[in-house]
Design an enzyme around this catalytic site. Structure first.
Site, PDB file in Angstrom:
ATOM      1  N   ASP A  24       0.790  -1.238   0.000  1.00 13.52           N
ATOM      2  CA  ASP A  24       0.000   0.000   0.000  1.00 13.52           C
ATOM      3  C   ASP A  24       0.820   1.284   0.000  1.00 13.52           C
ATOM      4  O   ASP A  24       0.499   2.232   0.738  1.00 13.52           O
ATOM      5  CB  ASP A  24      -0.947   0.012   1.199  1.00 13.52           C
ATOM      6  CG  ASP A  24      -1.882  -1.178   1.227  1.00 13.52           C
ATOM      7  OD1 ASP A  24      -1.981  -1.883   0.221  1.00 13.52           O
ATOM      8  OD2 ASP A  24      -2.520  -1.396   2.276  1.00 13.52           O
ATOM      9  N   LYS A 133      -6.349  -4.967  -3.280  1.00 15.07           N
ATOM     10  CA  LYS A 133      -6.906  -5.707  -2.141  1.00 15.07           C
ATOM     11  C   LYS A 133      -7.986  -4.860  -1.480  1.00 15.07           C
ATOM     12  O   LYS A 133      -7.825  -3.646  -1.318  1.00 15.07           O
ATOM     13  CB  LYS A 133      -5.821  -6.107  -1.140  1.00 15.07           C
ATOM     14  CG  LYS A 133      -5.105  -4.987  -0.419  1.00 15.07           C
ATOM     15  CD  LYS A 133      -4.059  -5.586   0.536  1.00 15.07           C
ATOM     16  CE  LYS A 133      -3.320  -4.523   1.319  1.00 15.07           C
ATOM     17  NZ  LYS A 133      -4.163  -3.790   2.276  1.00 15.07           N
ATOM     18  N   CYS A 166      -2.051  -3.038   7.707  1.00 15.58           N
ATOM     19  CA  CYS A 166      -2.032  -3.944   6.553  1.00 15.58           C
ATOM     20  C   CYS A 166      -0.789  -4.820   6.484  1.00 15.58           C
ATOM     21  O   CYS A 166      -0.866  -5.974   6.053  1.00 15.58           O
ATOM     22  CB  CYS A 166      -2.196  -3.142   5.271  1.00 15.58           C
ATOM     23  SG  CYS A 166      -3.823  -2.354   5.144  1.00 15.58           S
TER      24      CYS A 166
END
Length: 230
Positions: A24, A133, A166
């Site tokens: 990310d 995702k 995450c």
């Protein structure tokens, strides 16, 4: 084989059966004006993390490791985010920020938006894999597990943001699926106070994986390359 100095102990892996995971590294999480910044999280110290990820990616690619880039987010209508029947609807700070600030609706973590894009400094190359995702874990509702298993990959080296959300979520899920997870601590950044970073790294090195750093990682890969040449 490469032996990486790490906490709580060294770990040995074959670079060609290992993936470097970049979690990310989007404007949302690493750039002023992105989601985390607008939601009140400090992103002022993310620049060194970006540089360290660049270094780690270059070393990993040279060693023949697979590079996997994750982008967290949802479709423009936020159907993938889940409605009120999903805990994600209630706990996602991006969704809550948009509900509290309607002018931001459609701008945070929406596919195709500036917020969703990877930061300019980090550009996937041919042969890399880019995966969207919809939740914190990169294993949930993605083909990650099958991609790794089909390539015989059992070791995962993690970088990215956020360490305590995450990154840790993906590493934990990997642990439950019998993957060996390593975090490069100076190539990650937390969402929240510094103690969140320390707590996440403590959890990882104590219960779920290993912790190292970019310089040690690059040195280990370089030593392996020299050994192969010799």
């Amino acid at each position: 084989m490469t032996t990486l100095t790490a906490r709580p102990e060294a770990i040995t892996f074959d670079p060609q059966q290992t993936a470097l995971i970049v979690v990310d590294m989007q404007n949302a999480y690493a750039t002023p004006g992105g989601y985390l910044d607008l939601a009140g999280f400090d992103v002022s110290t993310t620049r060194p993390v970006i540089a360290n990820i660049q270094t780690a990616v270059t070393a990993a690619r040279t060693a023949g490791m697979l590079i996997i880039w994750f982008q967290n987010g949802w479709d423009e209508q936020y159907v993938e985010a889940g409605g009120p029947g999903s805990p994600n609807y209630h706990k996602s700070n991006a969704l809550k920020t948009m509900r509290n600030q309607p002018l931001l609706q459609g701008k945070l973590l929406a596919k195709g938006s500036w917020d969703y894009q990877l930061v300019d400094e980090l550009v996937p190359q041919p042969g890399d894999i880019v995966l969207p995702k919809p939740r914190y874990s990169g294993f949930f509702n993605t083909p990650l597990d099958s991609i790794l298993r089909s390539r015989g990959i059992r070791h995962l080296v993690f970088t990215g943001i956020a360490t305590n959300v995450c990154v840790e979520s993906t590493l934990r899920d990997g642990f439950f699926l019998e993957y060996f997870g390593v975090v490069l601590e100076d190539a990650t950044h937390q969402a929240g106070p510094e103690f969140a970073q320390k707590a996440a790294l403590f959890n990882i090195e104590t219960f779920f994986g290993w912790v190292s750093d970019v310089e040690t990682f690059c040195d280990a890969l370089s030593s392996t390359s020299f050994a192969r040449i010799a």
